[in-house]
Design a protein around this motif. Structure first.
Motif, PDB file in Angstrom:
ATOM      1  N   ASP A  60      57.393  25.525  18.342  1.00 19.41           N
ATOM      2  CA  ASP A  60      58.305  24.413  18.093  1.00 19.41           C
ATOM      3  C   ASP A  60      57.532  23.110  18.308  1.00 19.41           C
ATOM      4  N   VAL A  61      57.493  22.270  17.302  1.00 17.74           N
ATOM      5  CA  VAL A  61      56.696  21.056  17.351  1.00 17.74           C
ATOM      6  C   VAL A  61      57.617  19.836  17.352  1.00 17.74           C
ATOM      7  N   SER A  62      57.360  18.914  18.256  1.00 13.45           N
ATOM      8  CA  SER A  62      58.109  17.655  18.292  1.00 13.45           C
ATOM      9  C   SER A  62      57.127  16.506  18.499  1.00 13.45           C
ATOM     10  N   VAL A  63      57.504  15.343  18.023  1.00 10.73           N
ATOM     11  CA  VAL A  63      56.669  14.152  18.129  1.00 10.73           C
ATOM     12  C   VAL A  63      57.338  13.158  19.065  1.00 10.73           C
ATOM     13  N   THR A  64      56.594  12.712  20.075  1.00 16.07           N
ATOM     14  CA  THR A  64      57.079  11.696  21.020  1.00 16.07           C
ATOM     15  C   THR A  64      56.149  10.493  20.974  1.00 16.07           C
ATOM     16  N   GLU A  65      56.521   9.462  21.707  1.00 10.04           N
ATOM     17  CA  GLU A  65      55.681   8.270  21.764  1.00 10.04           C
ATOM     18  C   GLU A  65      54.341   8.549  22.421  1.00 10.04           C
ATOM     19  N   LYS A  66      54.264   9.633  23.203  1.00 11.02           N
ATOM     20  CA  LYS A  66      53.029   9.980  23.906  1.00 11.02           C
ATOM     21  C   LYS A  66      52.159  10.949  23.121  1.00 11.02           C
ATOM     22  N   GLY A  67      52.686  11.512  22.039  1.00  4.71           N
ATOM     23  CA  GLY A  67      51.879  12.424  21.246  1.00  4.71           C
ATOM     24  C   GLY A  67      52.700  13.550  20.651  1.00  4.71           C
ATOM     25  N   ILE A  68      51.979  14.556  20.122  1.00  2.00           N
ATOM     26  CA  ILE A  68      52.612  15.735  19.515  1.00  2.00           C
ATOM     27  C   ILE A  68      52.711  16.825  20.567  1.00  2.00           C
ATOM     28  N   VAL A  69      53.908  17.317  20.766  1.00  2.00           N
ATOM     29  CA  VAL A  69      54.172  18.322  21.795  1.00  2.00           C
ATOM     30  C   VAL A  69      54.534  19.644  21.111  1.00  2.00           C
ATOM     31  N   THR A  70      53.865  20.714  21.509  1.00  2.91           N
ATOM     32  CA  THR A  70      54.172  22.041  20.981  1.00  2.91           C
ATOM     33  C   THR A  70      54.681  22.941  22.096  1.00  2.91           C
ATOM     34  N   GLU A  71      55.602  23.797  21.738  1.00  2.00           N
ATOM     35  CA  GLU A  71      56.169  24.734  22.696  1.00  2.00           C
ATOM     36  C   GLU A  71      56.317  26.087  22.021  1.00  2.00           C
ATOM     37  N   ARG A  72      55.835  27.125  22.683  1.00  2.00           N
ATOM     38  CA  ARG A  72      55.938  28.476  22.140  1.00  2.00           C
ATOM     39  C   ARG A  72      57.284  29.075  22.531  1.00  2.00           C
ATOM     40  N   LEU A  73      58.042  29.495  21.520  1.00  2.00           N
ATOM     41  CA  LEU A  73      59.369  30.051  21.740  1.00  2.00           C
ATOM     42  C   LEU A  73      59.422  31.493  21.249  1.00  2.00           C
ATOM     43  N   GLU A  74      60.090  32.344  21.998  1.00  2.00           N
ATOM     44  CA  GLU A  74      60.272  33.732  21.600  1.00  2.00           C
ATOM     45  C   GLU A  74      61.612  33.894  20.894  1.00  2.00           C
ATOM     46  N   GLU A  75      61.584  34.604  19.776  1.00  2.00           N
ATOM     47  CA  GLU A  75      62.804  34.889  19.029  1.00  2.00           C
ATOM     48  C   GLU A  75      62.884  36.389  18.753  1.00  2.00           C
ATOM     49  N   ARG A  76      64.103  36.863  18.516  1.00  2.00           N
ATOM     50  CA  ARG A  76      64.309  38.267  18.152  1.00  2.00           C
ATOM     51  C   ARG A  76      64.777  38.304  16.700  1.00  2.00           C
ATOM     52  N   GLU A  77      63.926  38.848  15.854  1.00  2.00           N
ATOM     53  CA  GLU A  77      64.183  38.849  14.421  1.00  2.00           C
ATOM     54  C   GLU A  77      64.691  40.220  13.984  1.00  2.00           C
ATOM     55  N   PRO A  78      65.854  40.295  13.306  1.00  2.00           N
ATOM     56  CA  PRO A  78      66.360  41.595  12.853  1.00  2.00           C
ATOM     57  C   PRO A  78      65.522  42.148  11.708  1.00  2.00           C
ATOM     58  N   GLN A  79      65.268  43.463  11.738  1.00  2.00           N
ATOM     59  CA  GLN A  79      64.463  44.118  10.709  1.00  2.00           C
ATOM     60  C   GLN A  79      65.129  45.431  10.310  1.00  2.00           C
ATOM     61  N   LEU A  80      65.324  45.602   9.003  1.00  2.00           N
ATOM     62  CA  LEU A  80      65.882  46.833   8.454  1.00  2.00           C
ATOM     63  C   LEU A  80      64.864  47.449   7.509  1.00  2.00           C
ATOM     64  N   THR A  81      64.628  48.747   7.640  1.00  2.00           N
ATOM     65  CA  THR A  81      63.690  49.422   6.749  1.00  2.00           C
ATOM     66  C   THR A  81      64.245  50.770   6.327  1.00  2.00           C
ATOM     67  N   GLU A  82      63.939  51.178   5.115  1.00  2.00           N
ATOM     68  CA  GLU A  82      64.198  52.538   4.671  1.00  2.00           C
ATOM     69  C   GLU A  82      62.933  53.361   4.884  1.00  2.00           C
ATOM     70  N   PHE A  83      63.088  54.633   5.217  1.00  2.00           N
ATOM     71  CA  PHE A  83      61.925  55.450   5.548  1.00  2.00           C
ATOM     72  C   PHE A  83      62.046  56.849   4.977  1.00  2.00           C
ATOM     73  N   ILE A  84      60.896  57.491   4.816  1.00  2.00           N
ATOM     74  CA  ILE A  84      60.778  58.914   4.527  1.00  2.00           C
ATOM     75  C   ILE A  84      59.725  59.453   5.484  1.00  2.00           C
ATOM     76  N   ALA A  85      60.010  60.553   6.149  1.00  2.00           N
ATOM     77  CA  ALA A  85      59.073  61.091   7.139  1.00  2.00           C
ATOM     78  C   ALA A  85      58.950  62.599   6.997  1.00  2.00           C
ATOM     79  N   ASP A  86      57.725  63.069   7.021  1.00  4.11           N
ATOM     80  CA  ASP A  86      57.423  64.500   6.959  1.00  4.11           C
ATOM     81  C   ASP A  86      56.568  64.842   8.181  1.00  4.11           C
TER      82      ASP A  86
END
Length: 234
Positions: A60-86
């Motif tokens: 996450d990037v934001s700009v302030t009067e003192k400079g560019i500030v970055t922050e690492r954020l964790e998110e949970r992303e939904p994932q759906l997949t079709e599969f075939i397994a042998d």
């Protein structure tokens, strides 16, 4: 149409681990909806859908009067997949690269590591053309770097239909569009070095799996990563 990105088990799957568990508890992830097909030899094929949340990290990037500030954020992303397994033949296919997390789910079930495979497209193309008397409608190739080449660059390209034939370019093929008869069935699709296989004329998972086992798996291999350990995914 059936399509997969293939993953191969590093070891034989023990008899008591040759399954894919169905898991439809709303409170648990991953959720797995699974159907089983049993062959005449007693081996089983599993196919269905799997759903989970995958942890991702964004900046996450934001700009302030003192400079560019970055922050690492964790998110949970939904994932759906079709599969075939042998499991008896040690492979699983997911329908896109976003579904390769399912390999890790099955590692704990099958008791072995699973890695995305590489397909020797050049050897498969030779098999289709010379042994199956098949036709080619697509060739993707990348030539090895030629020291005598004036620009000093390797060459790559993709050709289709009338311009495509086994022998196009030189060096290793990374994709091959084929059409041929297999066991009396007309096959047409494409195979890529990255482990991607798409067969346009087959609708049933069991026929697709049998064709994969006979025609594709002999040309598959895995470059195992030394950093991947089964204990990391249990």
């Amino acid at each position: 149409m059936q399509r997969v990105i293939l993953g191969l088990a590093n070891d034989d799957v023990a008899d008591d681990r040759q399954h894919v568990p169905e898991q439809l508890d709303p409170a648990k992830r991953p959720a797995i909806e699974c159907s089983e097909v049993t062959y005449l030899d007693g081996a089983s094929l599993y196919h269905g859908k799997a759903y989970s949340h995958i942890d991702t990290v964004i900046e996450d990037v934001s700009v302030t009067e003192k400079g560019i500030v970055t922050e690492r954020l964790e998110e949970r992303e939904p994932q759906l997949t079709e599969f075939i397994a042998d499991p008896s033949n040690g492979w699983v296919g997911v329908d896109s690269s976003n579904g390769d997390w399912f390999y890790h789910t099955l590692m704990g079930v099958w008791g072995t590591s699973i890695h995305r495979c590489n397909i020797d497209v050049t050897a498969f193309a030779d098999h289709v053309t010379n042994q199956r008397e098949g036709k080619c409608w697509q060739v993707g190739y990348k030539d090895d770097l030629d020291d005598d080449d004036e620009d000093g660059q390797s060459k790559a390209g993709t050709v289709f239909h009338r311009d495509a034939h086994f022998g196009t370019g030189s060096g290793q093929y990374n994709q091959f569009g084929y059409s041929y008869l297999w066991d009396g069935v007309f096959m047409r699709g494409t195979v890529a070095q990255s482990g991607y296989v798409a067969e346009f004329n087959i609708d049933t998972p069991e026929v697709f799996a049998r064709w994969l086992g006979e025609e594709i798996l002999p040309f598959c291999s895995v470059d195992e990563s030394p950093q991947t350990r089964l204990e990391d995914v249990r």
